[in-house]
Design an enzyme around this catalytic site. Structure first.
Site, short mmCIF file in Angstrom:
data_model
loop_
_atom_site.label_atom_id
_atom_site.label_comp_id
_atom_site.label_asym_id
_atom_site.label_seq_id
_atom_site.Cartn_x
_atom_site.Cartn_y
_atom_site.Cartn_z
N TYR A 128 0.86 -1.19 0.00
CA TYR A 128 0.00 0.00 0.00
C TYR A 128 0.90 1.24 0.00
O TYR A 128 1.88 1.31 0.74
CB TYR A 128 -0.87 0.00 1.27
CG TYR A 128 -1.65 1.28 1.48
CD1 TYR A 128 -2.96 1.41 1.01
CD2 TYR A 128 -1.08 2.36 2.15
CE1 TYR A 128 -3.67 2.59 1.20
CE2 TYR A 128 -1.78 3.54 2.34
CZ TYR A 128 -3.07 3.65 1.87
OH TYR A 128 -3.78 4.82 2.05
N GLU A 216 -3.79 7.63 -3.71
CA GLU A 216 -3.71 6.38 -2.95
C GLU A 216 -3.61 5.21 -3.91
O GLU A 216 -4.48 5.05 -4.77
CB GLU A 216 -4.95 6.23 -2.07
CG GLU A 216 -4.93 5.01 -1.19
CD GLU A 216 -6.22 4.84 -0.38
OE1 GLU A 216 -6.13 4.67 0.83
OE2 GLU A 216 -7.31 4.89 -0.99
#
Length: 407
Positions: A128, A216
């Site tokens: 991530y 993101e």
């Protein structure tokens, strides 16, 4: 000379997946190779041009949960994997022009107008990575975790030690050693470490160049072939930068909004349709929600959520009334204005003009409070229009519900 600046908040900018991926690719970020098609024949040609071992076909709608969605053509799933370009054509025939229903769409689903035909890549490992504006740090921050492909909020609760945070100096940008350290923290090894660091720097350049508030990437993954790829990304933009990001804001996909919402947005009004019969005309989102609640508490049902915002002009009031009166469900209108930066007299003039020109046929209950309220009440009382005044919000809600009950 004193200048008053009024900022009108906009709703979020909506970009389809293929649009976000194109923006990333244009800035040197590695994404899957893909084409966009708006017909089954185009999808077949795209699949053939890809020359990929495996192809992923994705219906392009804004709502989440596509993979588990159902089309009204009978096809199950808005995301399909195949190795045969002919299958891509057959699937696209059952997607394009049909409605896809997911947990996040309206009951009847959303019409799919385009599909993304992309190279399917195996993911060896998922991490991530995000860059976002952080008030606490007064600037951008990198956040990463070697545990990707899952909810990052969940990782923060169960394994907080796997969340890595690095502040970025807004004047100097991401330094080489910072990018490399983040790549290490994400678990990239060998030559992949430098490759991941390069991608991190490119993502930061993208973040700055497009005036994003958040980029993101989840998953930020590595393939068995040794490639670092941004598989899925969510980009939030700063609405105040619209004047210098005209190309990006021109991509805003409004096709999935209700037509009345798009009409309202033209006049900087925020409109959400509900299933009741009492229209709410309010300034400020908090007051709008409170008004909807108090109507319900008094036995009524709100027909909408309409927020005028702070910088109200007379023409906006007129357009708001036009939208509300065009809705056949509306049997009464409740105006609830608390004038802080809003001048109540402007609202009153807008109301009287709208009532006279639109020949209002439904009961109108008005509660005004705050700046210039005496002048506003004088305008309304001298208008000769059948307007019911209310002392406070409770009184207004009761009168609005009673006016519908009489009918």
């Amino acid at each position: 000379i004193s200048l008053t600046v009024q900022l009108t908040p906009r709703r979020w900018l909506n970009l389809q997946e293929y649009q976000s991926k194109k923006i990333m690719a244009d800035h040197g970020v590695t994404v899957q190779r893909f084409f966009v098609a708006d017909s089954a024949n185009d999808a077949l040609e795209a699949a053939q041009r890809l020359k990929a071992k495996e192809i992923v076909l994705k219906a392009q709608i804004l709502a989440g949960g596509r993979g588990k969605g159902i089309f009204n053509s009978g096809l199950k799933g808005g995301v399909h994997l195949t190795k045969d370009p002919k299958t891509v054509e057959q699937l696209a025939k059952q997607m394009i022009g049909y409605n896809l229903s997911t947990k996040q769409t309206p009951k009847d689903g959303v019409t799919v107008k385009k599909v993304m035909v992309a190279e399917a890549l195996d993911i060896l490992r998922e991490t991530y990575f995000a860059i976002l504006m952080d008030r606490a740090c007064n600037g951008p921050v990198m956040v990463g975790s070697p545990q990707g492909g899952v909810d990052i909020e969940e990782v923060a609760v169960t394994s907080p030690e796997l969340i890595f945070k690095e502040e970025i100096d807004i004047f100097e940008g991401v330094k080489d050693h910072q990018a490399l350290q983040m790549a290490k923290n994400l678990g990239f090894q060998g030559s992949l470490q430098q490759q991941a660091a390069d991608q991190i720097k490119k993502l930061y350049n993208l973040f700055l160049k497009i005036d994003a508030t958040q980029v993101e990437v989840n998953p930020f993954g590595e393939t068995p072939e040794g490639q670092v790829v941004c598989f899925d990304a969510k980009i939030n933009f700063d609405d105040n930068a619209e004047f210098r990001q005209k190309e990006i804001f021109a991509m805003d996909d409004k096709s999935e909004n209700e037509p009345i919402e798009n009409e309202a947005a033209k006049y900087d009004l925020k409109y959400i349709g509900l299933d009741g019969n009492i229209a709410c005309f309010v300034n400020g989102a908090g007051l709008a929600m409170a008004t909807c609640d108090i109507i319900s508490l008094n036995g009524g049902k709100p027909a909408n959520f309409l927020d005028l915002g702070g910088g109200v002009k007379e023409a906006q009031v007129y357009q708001a009334f036009k939208l509300l009166t065009a809705d056949p469900k509306v049997e009464a209108i409740l105006v609830n204005i608390f004038g802080g930066i809003v001048n109540c007299a402007i609202i009153a003039n807008g109301i009287t003009k709208a009532c006279q020109e639109l020949e209002l046929k439904v009961p109108l209950v008005v509660r005004l409070e705050g700046t210039n309220v005496q002048e506003a009440q004088r305008i309304l009382s001298e208008s000769g229009l059948p307007i019911t005044s209310a002392n406070d919000l409770e009184d207004a809600a009761k009168k609005a519900v009673a006016s519908v009950a009489k009918k």
